[in-house]
Design a protein around this motif. Structure first.
Motif, PDB file in Angstrom:
ATOM      1  N   ALA A  57      84.452  85.624  87.201  1.00  0.00           N
ATOM      2  CA  ALA A  57      85.172  86.904  86.516  1.00  0.00           C
ATOM      3  C   ALA A  57      86.587  86.407  85.420  1.00  0.00           C
ATOM      4  CB  ALA A  57      86.119  87.606  87.471  1.00  0.00           C
ATOM      5  N   ILE A  58      86.908  85.678  86.000  1.00  0.00           N
ATOM      6  CA  ILE A  58      87.616  84.300  84.712  1.00  0.00           C
ATOM      7  C   ILE A  58      86.765  84.290  83.557  1.00  0.00           C
ATOM      8  CG2 ILE A  58      89.002  82.820  84.593  1.00  0.00           C
ATOM      9  CD1 ILE A  58      90.264  82.764  87.799  1.00  0.00           C
ATOM     10  N   GLY A  59      85.961  83.023  84.276  1.00  0.00           N
ATOM     11  CA  GLY A  59      85.116  82.802  83.245  1.00  0.00           C
ATOM     12  C   GLY A  59      84.096  83.730  81.904  1.00  0.00           C
ATOM     13  N   LYS A  60      84.188  84.834  82.799  1.00  0.00           N
ATOM     14  CA  LYS A  60      83.667  86.335  82.299  1.00  0.00           C
ATOM     15  C   LYS A  60      84.972  86.643  80.485  1.00  0.00           C
ATOM     16  CE  LYS A  60      81.461  91.095  82.203  1.00  0.00           C
ATOM     17  NZ  LYS A  60      82.188  91.095  80.637  1.00  0.00           N
ATOM     18  N   ARG A  61      86.259  86.351  80.923  1.00  0.00           N
ATOM     19  CA  ARG A  61      87.007  86.589  79.705  1.00  0.00           C
ATOM     20  C   ARG A  61      87.132  85.764  78.606  1.00  0.00           C
ATOM     21  NH1 ARG A  61      89.852  88.335  84.695  1.00  0.00           N
ATOM     22  NH2 ARG A  61      90.629  86.263  84.991  1.00  0.00           N
ATOM     23  N   ALA A  62      86.712  84.404  79.187  1.00  0.00           N
ATOM     24  CA  ALA A  62      86.613  83.333  78.426  1.00  0.00           C
ATOM     25  C   ALA A  62      84.970  83.378  77.091  1.00  0.00           C
ATOM     26  CB  ALA A  62      87.058  81.827  78.842  1.00  0.00           C
ATOM     27  N   PHE A  63      84.645  83.746  78.067  1.00  0.00           N
ATOM     28  CA  PHE A  63      83.070  84.316  77.301  1.00  0.00           C
ATOM     29  C   PHE A  63      83.381  85.519  76.011  1.00  0.00           C
ATOM     30  CE2 PHE A  63      78.949  85.967  77.138  1.00  0.00           C
ATOM     31  CZ  PHE A  63      77.968  84.425  76.113  1.00  0.00           C
ATOM     32  N   ASP A  64      83.580  86.041  77.122  1.00  0.00           N
ATOM     33  CA  ASP A  64      83.433  87.040  76.007  1.00  0.00           C
ATOM     34  C   ASP A  64      84.647  87.258  74.678  1.00  0.00           C
ATOM     35  OD1 ASP A  64      82.054  88.447  78.003  1.00  0.00           O
ATOM     36  OD2 ASP A  64      84.357  89.798  77.839  1.00  0.00           O
ATOM     37  N   ALA A  65      86.046  86.115  75.314  1.00  0.00           N
ATOM     38  CA  ALA A  65      86.720  86.044  73.817  1.00  0.00           C
ATOM     39  C   ALA A  65      86.155  85.439  72.869  1.00  0.00           C
ATOM     40  CB  ALA A  65      87.686  84.929  74.368  1.00  0.00           C
ATOM     41  N   VAL A  66      85.206  83.945  72.974  1.00  0.00           N
ATOM     42  CA  VAL A  66      84.902  82.744  72.527  1.00  0.00           C
ATOM     43  C   VAL A  66      83.077  82.679  72.438  1.00  0.00           C
ATOM     44  CG1 VAL A  66      84.355  80.255  72.209  1.00  0.00           C
ATOM     45  CG2 VAL A  66      86.690  81.253  73.027  1.00  0.00           C
ATOM     46  N   CYS A  67      82.646  83.193  72.963  1.00  0.00           N
ATOM     47  CA  CYS A  67      80.517  83.723  72.838  1.00  0.00           C
ATOM     48  C   CYS A  67      80.141  83.989  72.785  1.00  0.00           C
ATOM     49  CB  CYS A  67      80.259  81.739  74.544  1.00  0.00           C
ATOM     50  SG  CYS A  67      81.542  80.933  75.149  1.00  0.00           S
ATOM     51  N   ALA A  68      80.075  85.427  73.679  1.00  0.00           N
ATOM     52  CA  ALA A  68      79.997  86.390  73.077  1.00  0.00           C
ATOM     53  C   ALA A  68      79.529  86.398  71.798  1.00  0.00           C
ATOM     54  CB  ALA A  68      80.939  87.332  73.472  1.00  0.00           C
ATOM     55  N   GLU A  69      80.564  86.512  70.474  1.00  0.00           N
ATOM     56  CA  GLU A  69      79.965  86.755  68.801  1.00  0.00           C
ATOM     57  C   GLU A  69      79.183  86.074  69.527  1.00  0.00           C
ATOM     58  OE1 GLU A  69      81.877  85.159  65.217  1.00  0.00           O
ATOM     59  OE2 GLU A  69      83.507  84.988  66.779  1.00  0.00           O
ATOM     60  N   CYS A  70      78.376  84.739  69.589  1.00  0.00           N
ATOM     61  CA  CYS A  70      77.185  84.172  69.353  1.00  0.00           C
ATOM     62  C   CYS A  70      75.742  84.926  70.263  1.00  0.00           C
ATOM     63  CB  CYS A  70      76.973  82.703  68.487  1.00  0.00           C
ATOM     64  SG  CYS A  70      78.321  82.346  67.663  1.00  0.00           S
ATOM     65  N   HIS A  71      76.835  84.565  71.270  1.00  0.00           N
ATOM     66  CA  HIS A  71      75.352  84.675  72.729  1.00  0.00           C
ATOM     67  C   HIS A  71      75.351  86.078  73.536  1.00  0.00           C
ATOM     68  CE1 HIS A  71      74.518  79.827  72.915  1.00  0.00           C
ATOM     69  NE2 HIS A  71      75.910  79.962  72.587  1.00  0.00           N
ATOM     70  N   GLY A  72      76.182  87.090  72.936  1.00  0.00           N
ATOM     71  CA  GLY A  72      75.625  88.248  73.168  1.00  0.00           C
ATOM     72  C   GLY A  72      77.186  88.585  74.313  1.00  0.00           C
ATOM     73  N   ALA A  73      76.805  90.333  73.893  1.00  0.00           N
ATOM     74  CA  ALA A  73      77.383  90.412  75.853  1.00  0.00           C
ATOM     75  C   ALA A  73      76.267  90.041  76.705  1.00  0.00           C
ATOM     76  CB  ALA A  73      77.642  91.611  75.652  1.00  0.00           C
ATOM     77  N   ASN A  74      77.052  89.436  77.825  1.00  0.00           N
ATOM     78  CA  ASN A  74      76.338  89.156  79.540  1.00  0.00           C
ATOM     79  C   ASN A  74      75.539  87.846  78.958  1.00  0.00           C
ATOM     80  OD1 ASN A  74      78.016  90.976  80.938  1.00  0.00           O
ATOM     81  ND2 ASN A  74      76.698  92.687  80.167  1.00  0.00           N
ATOM     82  N   ALA A  75      75.261  87.220  77.777  1.00  0.00           N
ATOM     83  CA  ALA A  75      74.576  85.935  77.681  1.00  0.00           C
ATOM     84  C   ALA A  75      73.190  86.741  76.831  1.00  0.00           C
ATOM     85  CB  ALA A  75      75.111  85.444  78.402  1.00  0.00           C
TER      86      ALA A  75
END
Length: 146
Positions: A57-75
């Protein structure tokens, strides 16, 4: 066998082998779907786990803030932008957790996809990435990738 029959047989075999290789890369092959999807559209359907661990859940927040821009929502990836991480290519036996840490820290040259190379992500700490990895692994597990 005459020459034309041999050429047809070889072409048929090559086409079948190419299809098999592309399909075995993943159930929802982003490379095949990419040509018919709108730019930025998700590249795969991601089934969400019933519950995320606290770390995920903590990782999801970091993913959404930094990674989702390229890797998309929910990877799920983004057509023309970045690959899905919920894909057989990123299963733990092929891309272990250390590979994710190194990719974030050092960037990575494109080698599985045609999205271009990923630059280092300097805004993330090793702890952030550990949480992101747990999130991605739980997504993968919910989608049958182990």
């Amino acid at each position: 066998m005459n020459k034309i029959t041999m050429i047809i047989a070889a072409a048929t075999f090559a086409a079948g082998a190419t299809y098999f290789v592309l399909r075995s890369a993943g159930g929802n092959d982003a490379a095949l779907q990419g040509s018919v999807l709108e730019h930025g559209a998700p590249l795969t359907d991601v089934q969400l786990p019933h519950d995320l661990s606290q770390t995920a859940a903590i990782g999801k927040r970091a993913f959404d803030a930094v990674c989702a821009e390229c890797h998309g929502a929910n990877a799920a990836g983004r057509n023309g932008i970045g690959p899905p991480l919920v894909h057989n290519i990123y299963e733990p036996s092929h891309h272990g957790d250390a590979a994710f840490q190194l990719a974030v820290r050092n960037g990575v040259r494109a080698h599985h996809w045609d999205f271009g190379s990923m630059p280092p992500q300097q805004r993330l700490t090793d702890g952030d990435v550990s949480g992101i990895i747990r999130y991605v692994r739980e997504l993968q597990e919910a989608n049958g990738i182990r």
